[in-house]
Design a protein around this motif. Sequence first.
Motif: not given
Length: 556
Positions: A253-277
């Motif tokens: 669905l995404f180009s390579s740069p867009e996929r990197t950005t989208y994945l980065g946003n997912l990872i940021k969300g994971v980090k936020r959840i694990l920091e406030n578990p």
Amino acid sequence: MATEAVLEPCTNHRPTSYAQLLAATCLSKLTSRITPLPIEQRTDIRNYILHYVASQPKLAPFVIQALVQVIAKITKLGWFEVQKDQFVFREIIADVKKFLQGTVEHCVIGVIILSELTQEMNLVDYSRPSAKHRKIATSFRDTSLKDIFVLACSLLKEVLSKPLNLQEQCQQNLVMQVLKLVLNCLSFDFIGNSADESADDLCTLQIPTTWRTIFLEPETLDLFFNLYHSLPPLLSQLALSCLVQFASTRRSLFSSPERTTYLGNLIKGVKRILENPQGLSDPGNYHEFCRFLACLKSNYQLGELVMVKEYPEVIRLIANFTITSLQHWEFAPNSVHYLLTLWQRMVASVPFVKSTEPHLLDTYAPEITKAFITSRLESVAVVVRDHLDDPLNDTTTVFQQLEQLCTVSRCEYEKTCTLLVQLFDQNAQNYQKLLHSPSRTTLDIAIQEGRLAWLVYLVGTVVGGRLTYTSTDEHDVMDGELSCRVFQLISLMDTGLPQCSNEKIELAVLWFLDQFRKTYVGDQLQRTSKVGFYYKRFFKNVIRDEERCIHVLAVS
């Protein structure tokens, strides 16, 4: 219309509700007949039900659900029917928007109508031609589904834009129904593959290209992460379910740069959840979050993950979360599958990573393996003393988890082997002492045999892991050290029969022998491994005569 008299309220509420349900059921059968009613009658039924639920927003929930199902069926079956040059039944979306402008109860009904319609469009009716169903579903996807999804997201944004009063049941019900609507939109069968329900649920979501701009907006992911942190567990679980779908969105669905950005946003969300578990203490949230983590690796390559800026911190947090989860094995045992799936796929991807960024799996995979091994051994005493359900009795789950662990265990295999050798020797010695101790109790014997059963399973697992991971001659020697101990245990128990007979250990031994056979007994043995030399030496120490050696290999 005869139905009107039944639907109208009576003085006695309970009979009225069930009479209304009966009327709705009859209408559903009537409008679903192979030979349909005239289009005018179906239009009248649909319009009457819409008017009725609008005038009676506090009907019993099961009555509303039944009436909404009638609307959804009429709309689906009449999707291509034209009256006065108009697709009359497609006006349902415009009609629903009128509900959204009313009270909270009216909004709930409107959202339920859209949600039920989305589900109905996705539901295959095997009494009708599948080609017709696919044609209707595809048209609905192309003309209406995106608008419904955007509308649902806008409703959720309104929820977050003002103070939440979730103490009110109506407000809570509205948020729940909107989240279910989003989930139904994201779960739609976009390409008509009608996936088998028994298949792996970590599948790729085939989002249409026309939805691309919605997914590229960072606010879309942020909306659901914010909802997770703002809502109580019953609702935040649904927000996480939606995020699982976002994490499963097809890469193309995404180009390579867009996929990197989208994945980065997912990872940021994971980090936020694990920091406030705190929210993960709820079993529903915990389970959906484990699915979310597994989907990330299922959909993205390890080489892409390591390039994310937050990767080192996030993989550390995920490792700690996994270790804690394995230690609390009784909390949500069915969710462990997804965590082991994550680590299995991460470790299996190591040989294919071309990035110079460190993946850190050589640091964390041994810790995951150690946590699994020690937690299972520690669980035995709790299970025996508290008379809990023994995980070893559920062999299907045990085998599944062991097959996932076998790949993880071969990463930094020296550490795994050292740990298992130490634990096996210690527990085998304790078992021997118990057998010769006059003061032994049945409880002590059961605990020690349970621990040995787990250890035999684990040795079979790591030996079987040789086929899934790059191995060396040094690793084969370690396999020999571990296998030797299992054969010694077999000899010990055989000499003590029937006193030493234990079904769990015997099943574990069969598992080990099967893994050993697959790995080291076969036509390719001489060409793939030098292990034959080591086993020949081990068998001479353990098995005193040639017939005994042949017997062991025959069993395997």
